[in-house]
Design a protein around this motif. Structure first.
Motif, PDB file in Angstrom:
ATOM      1  N   ARG A 451       0.839  -1.201   0.000  1.00  0.00           N
ATOM      2  CA  ARG A 451       0.000   0.000   0.000  1.00  0.00           C
ATOM      3  C   ARG A 451       0.871   1.246   0.000  1.00  0.00           C
ATOM      4  O   ARG A 451       1.717   1.431   0.881  1.00  0.00           O
ATOM      5  CB  ARG A 451      -0.928   0.004   1.208  1.00  0.00           C
ATOM      6  N   PRO A 452       0.650   2.146  -0.963  1.00  0.00           N
ATOM      7  CA  PRO A 452       1.431   3.390  -0.991  1.00  0.00           C
ATOM      8  C   PRO A 452       0.881   4.405  -0.003  1.00  0.00           C
ATOM      9  O   PRO A 452      -0.144   4.177   0.647  1.00  0.00           O
ATOM     10  CB  PRO A 452       1.242   3.866  -2.430  1.00  0.00           C
ATOM     11  N   ALA A 453       1.551   5.529   0.087  1.00  0.00           N
ATOM     12  CA  ALA A 453       1.045   6.637   0.895  1.00  0.00           C
ATOM     13  C   ALA A 453      -0.308   7.090   0.348  1.00  0.00           C
ATOM     14  O   ALA A 453      -0.597   6.955  -0.846  1.00  0.00           O
ATOM     15  CB  ALA A 453       2.037   7.794   0.878  1.00  0.00           C
ATOM     16  N   ASP A 454      -1.140   7.629   1.231  1.00  0.00           N
ATOM     17  CA  ASP A 454      -2.476   8.053   0.819  1.00  0.00           C
ATOM     18  C   ASP A 454      -2.425   9.033  -0.346  1.00  0.00           C
ATOM     19  O   ASP A 454      -3.324   9.036  -1.202  1.00  0.00           O
ATOM     20  CB  ASP A 454      -3.215   8.681   1.993  1.00  0.00           C
ATOM     21  N   ALA A 455      -1.387   9.852  -0.416  1.00  0.00           N
ATOM     22  CA  ALA A 455      -1.272  10.844  -1.490  1.00  0.00           C
ATOM     23  C   ALA A 455      -1.126  10.191  -2.853  1.00  0.00           C
ATOM     24  O   ALA A 455      -1.420  10.827  -3.875  1.00  0.00           O
ATOM     25  CB  ALA A 455      -0.081  11.767  -1.225  1.00  0.00           C
ATOM     26  N   ASN A 456      -0.708   8.919  -2.889  1.00  0.00           N
ATOM     27  CA  ASN A 456      -0.496   8.225  -4.160  1.00  0.00           C
ATOM     28  C   ASN A 456      -1.586   7.206  -4.461  1.00  0.00           C
ATOM     29  O   ASN A 456      -1.510   6.484  -5.454  1.00  0.00           O
ATOM     30  CB  ASN A 456       0.853   7.512  -4.152  1.00  0.00           C
ATOM     31  N   LEU A 457      -2.620   7.150  -3.618  1.00  0.00           N
ATOM     32  CA  LEU A 457      -3.723   6.211  -3.807  1.00  0.00           C
ATOM     33  C   LEU A 457      -4.808   6.810  -4.697  1.00  0.00           C
ATOM     34  O   LEU A 457      -4.989   8.030  -4.759  1.00  0.00           O
ATOM     35  CB  LEU A 457      -4.354   5.854  -2.464  1.00  0.00           C
TER      36      LEU A 457
END
Length: 549
Positions: A451-457
């Protein structure tokens, strides 16, 4: 744009321009770059106005070109119905000469119908019912539209292939479908004309270029082609290469220019957070390909989507082999296609092959993926394989990638997550045991995620909630890197010990709720350990070379 229109009967009444909403073309209406982000529309109108210079109609034709409209398009110019196209991935051209007026404002209306997976049509991964591996649909005029003027008798098409022996074969098609004199010239990268051939249109031609530089991933040399027919002149290009199969050291192998080529690259779905199906810019589109090439891969599997022409041109220039999927039929119930739906699938398969068979980079055609839309009470893949060979005898055919394999085509293709089973004496259902009469290939494997950082979701809660459905989800990036290395090492061992001729790793980028890409969905983060991957990929090619020697 004006929509949703009130069902199919809305086609009987052209709306007044300008329409209610301004939409950017090309785009999917569901996407951010469209400017409207409209969901759930099945019937809709598009409209605009245009003018043409007065000399365009001086004994000439005016053509209106659509690169792709998803799914059905009925086109009107100044109120007159000028044409219809069915198929969300095919380009089409309409002669609108009789309906346009020079030096005046002309009106263009396009009525679009797109059922997505309400019907069993070739739509690929698009769905109205979002899930982990099925994504936001694309509706509307998602590729470029343009006008051009041509002579009365003009070149309508060009079939062209060039092999490793310098033999150029093809047909120049004319509007009049008559034997019109033509001249074909071939120019090398230095601008030198290396061959001129004179023939007639609408008949097969064949001539030889002496000692051409061959096209390959290591040396993607292209030659410019110019065709002159009367006052019409079209320009294209080709690459000299031969694709075949052969037995090398006792194993059936894919051959490029007479030599075994180990195939390795990612599953490439071609989705964008801002454009869905439409890349936001050319630079964005080729960035993905440049990353693939930089890592040392030589293949991209274009997964159940057909891209704009510039994608294939970029692969030709960069030197990336393309395994091109036919977009799958898959009604949301996954019901068996009817006879009429199957016939339409087969028609669109032929259109895809005919419209893309000139690109040197395309190495293999793929008919069915994992049984989606595949009839199994009889085996249509056999006659479809034969039909594709008639249309394009210069390439390989992967008739069934994944399961429901009954022996058709050039590949025995295994799908298994996360570990590969490539040309091995072991397999897992629903794949079948390796068939030594065909090329051993790993059509999909890997798929591990982090899971990536929320900014990259992809910031859609329904998509985020499916992340835990990832084939293998890692809690730390260190664990992810370790496991990726293990999987590539397992593949290397299978290449060295067994009959593995290539593999496709899932996947180039994250897509919506899938977080298993080399890159995040927004392309801002390269998730993998680039240094380790480059070393592992080199080891794959070294093992293939050793196994074949």
């Amino acid at each position: 744009m004006d929509g949703p229109a009130k069902g199919p009967d809305a086609i009987n009444a052209l709306p007044q321009l300008p329409l209610a909403k301004e939409v950017r073309i090309p785009s999917c209406i569901e996407s951010g770059i469209s400017g409207i982000m409209t969901m759930g529309v099945t019937h809709m109108w598009f409209g605009t106005t245009f003018t043409i210079p007065p000399h365009w109609k001086d004994g000439r034709r005016v053509l209106l070109n659509f690169e792709a409209v998803d799914y059905e398009a009925t086109v009107y110019v100044n109120g007159a119905n000028v044409g219809f196209n069915r198929g969300g991935f095919s380009h089409f051209t309409l002669d609108i000469t009789k309906h346009v007026v020079p030096n005046k404002i002309n009106q263009l209306h396009v009525f679009v119908f797109d059922p997505t997976d309400d019907q069993s049509i070739p739509q690929g991964k698009q769905t109205k019912r979002l899930s982990h591996i099925f994504y936001t649909p694309c509706t509307g005029i998602w590729q470029t539209v343009w006008l051009e003027t041509v002579p009365k008798n003009y070149v309508t098409g060009l079939d062209l292939s060039a092999d490793m022996n310098g033999i150029v074969t093809g047909i120049v098609y004319s509007h009049n479908n008559s034997s019109t004199p033509i001249e074909i010239s071939v120019t090398n990268s230095k601008g030198d004309i290396v061959a001129i051939h004179r023939h007639v249109s609408d008949q097969l031609f064949k001539f030889t270029v002496a000692s051409p530089q061959l096209w390959s991933p290591e040396s993607p040399t292209l030659y410019n082609i110019a065709v002159t027919m009367g006052s019409d002149r079209v320009e294209s290009y080709t690459g000299f290469r031969t694709i075949s199969t052969g037995v090398v050291n006792g194993v059936k192998r894919p051959l490029l220019n007479g030599k075994f080529v180990f195939l390795f690259g990612p599953l490439d779905q071609g989705y964008w957070p801002d454009g869905i199906y439409t890349p936001p810019t050319y630079e964005a589109m080729i960035y993905d390909l440049q990353v693939i090439k930089r890592l040392g891969m030589n293949l991209v599997r274009k997964h159940i989507k057909v891209e704009p022409a510039l994608f294939y041109h970029a692969c030709d220039v960069l030197g990336l082999l393309v395994m091109q999927d036919m977009p799958s039929m898959r009604v949301y119930t996954n019901a068996r296609p009817t006879n009429s739906e199957q016939a339409e699938f087969e028609r669109q398969l032929e259109v895809m092959v005919n419209q893309h068979k000139n690109y040197p980079s395309i190495f293999t055609w793929v008919i069915y993926n994992e049984g989606w839309g595949q009839i199994t009470d009889y085996h249509p893949e056999f006659h479809l394989t034969d039909r594709i060979r008639q249309l394009d005898p210069t390439r390989l055919i992967n008739s069934v990638t994944g399961w429901h394999d009954h022996g058709a085509g050039d590949y025995h293709d295994n799908h298994h997550y996360a570990e590969p089973q490539c040309g091995t004496p072991f397999h897992s259902l629903p794949s079948t045991p390796y068939d030594p009469k065909r090329i051993g290939f790993q059509g999909e494997f890997g798929g591990i995620g982090h899971r990536p950082a929320d900014a990259n979701l992809w910031p859609i809660p329904d998509a985020v909630n499916t992340i835990n459905q990832t084939y293998e989800l890692h809690g730390t990036i260190e664990s992810y890197h370790y496991r990726a290395h293990v999987l590539l090492e397992l593949l290397r061992q299978q290449v060295e010990q067994y009959a593995c001729s290539g593999a496709v790793y899932t996947q180039t980028t994250d897509v919506e709720g899938e977080v298993n890409g080399l890159l995040t969905y927004d392309r801002r983060v390269l998730r993998i350990n680039e240094t380790q991957w480059k070393e592992d990929i080199k080891a794959l090619y070294a093992a293939a070379k050793k196994r074949a020697s």
